[in-house]
Design a protein around this motif. Structure first.
Motif, PDB file in Angstrom:
ATOM      1  N   VAL A  10       0.686  -1.119  -0.165  1.00 43.23           N
ATOM      2  CA  VAL A  10       0.117  -0.044  -0.030  1.00 43.23           C
ATOM      3  C   VAL A  10       0.860   1.372   0.031  1.00 43.23           C
ATOM      4  O   VAL A  10       1.645   1.494   0.790  1.00 43.23           O
ATOM      5  N   ARG A  11       0.716   2.188  -0.946  1.00 43.29           N
ATOM      6  CA  ARG A  11       1.392   3.201  -0.889  1.00 43.29           C
ATOM      7  C   ARG A  11       0.686   4.618  -1.021  1.00 43.29           C
ATOM      8  O   ARG A  11      -0.287   4.578  -1.889  1.00 43.29           O
ATOM      9  N   VAL A  12       0.929   5.541  -0.334  1.00 42.45           N
ATOM     10  CA  VAL A  12       0.280   6.982  -0.327  1.00 42.45           C
ATOM     11  C   VAL A  12       1.129   7.900  -0.940  1.00 42.45           C
ATOM     12  O   VAL A  12       2.317   7.756  -0.498  1.00 42.45           O
ATOM     13  N   ALA A  28      -0.610   0.394 -10.594  1.00 40.53           N
ATOM     14  CA  ALA A  28      -1.059  -0.062  -9.333  1.00 40.53           C
ATOM     15  C   ALA A  28      -2.149  -1.361  -9.588  1.00 40.53           C
ATOM     16  O   ALA A  28      -2.683  -1.573 -10.637  1.00 40.53           O
ATOM     17  N   ARG A  29      -2.477  -1.883  -8.523  1.00 40.57           N
ATOM     18  CA  ARG A  29      -3.336  -2.998  -8.385  1.00 40.57           C
ATOM     19  C   ARG A  29      -4.701  -2.744  -8.490  1.00 40.57           C
ATOM     20  O   ARG A  29      -5.402  -3.176  -8.829  1.00 40.57           O
ATOM     21  N   ALA A  30      -4.819  -1.530  -7.741  1.00 37.44           N
ATOM     22  CA  ALA A  30      -6.125  -0.963  -7.552  1.00 37.44           C
ATOM     23  C   ALA A  30      -5.737   0.496  -7.100  1.00 37.44           C
ATOM     24  O   ALA A  30      -4.805   0.880  -6.477  1.00 37.44           O
ATOM     25  N   VAL A  31      -6.695   1.602  -7.449  1.00 36.19           N
ATOM     26  CA  VAL A  31      -6.653   2.865  -6.974  1.00 36.19           C
ATOM     27  C   VAL A  31      -7.817   3.156  -6.056  1.00 36.19           C
ATOM     28  O   VAL A  31      -9.186   2.789  -6.261  1.00 36.19           O
ATOM     29  N   ILE A  32      -7.394   3.550  -4.898  1.00 41.98           N
ATOM     30  CA  ILE A  32      -8.407   3.993  -3.801  1.00 41.98           C
ATOM     31  C   ILE A  32      -8.949   5.311  -3.962  1.00 41.98           C
ATOM     32  O   ILE A  32      -8.239   6.280  -3.919  1.00 41.98           O
TER      33      ILE A  32
END
Length: 93
Positions: A10-12, A28-32
């Motif tokens: 998880v990267r911010v 990215a695996r997903a974008v939040i």
């Protein structure tokens, strides 16, 4: 959210230029997209343009952009968002 603090997957990130932004979306695996209110949903469109699924809260403007690969939280709580991120990463608390 505290369950995500120490995860290496998880990267911010802070501010990015357009090229960096495209690279992050593509990798990215997903974008939040944790918005509680959204006018148009540009982050969702940008993520989809790179083939990246989105984790979103049930905001009407975002739900209109939802793809088959996106995940939507059950509600607006931090716990629900955390659970959905962990689901996307394929892990438990």
């Amino acid at each position: 959210a505290r369950y995500l603090e120490h995860r290496s997957d998880v990267r911010v990130v802070g501010a990015l230029n357009q090229n960096q932004l495209r690279q992050y979306y593509a990798a990215a695996r997903a974008v939040i997209v944790p918005s509680r209110a959204e006018g148009f949903g540009f982050p969702v469109i940008e993520a989809h343009s790179q083939g990246t699924p989105v984790i979103m809260r049930p905001v009407p403007a975002l739900l209109e952009l939802q793809s088959d690969y996106d995940l939507v939280t059950q509600n607006f709580s931090v716990e629900s968002l955390t659970d959905t991120v962990l689901q996307a990463l394929g892990s438990d608390k």
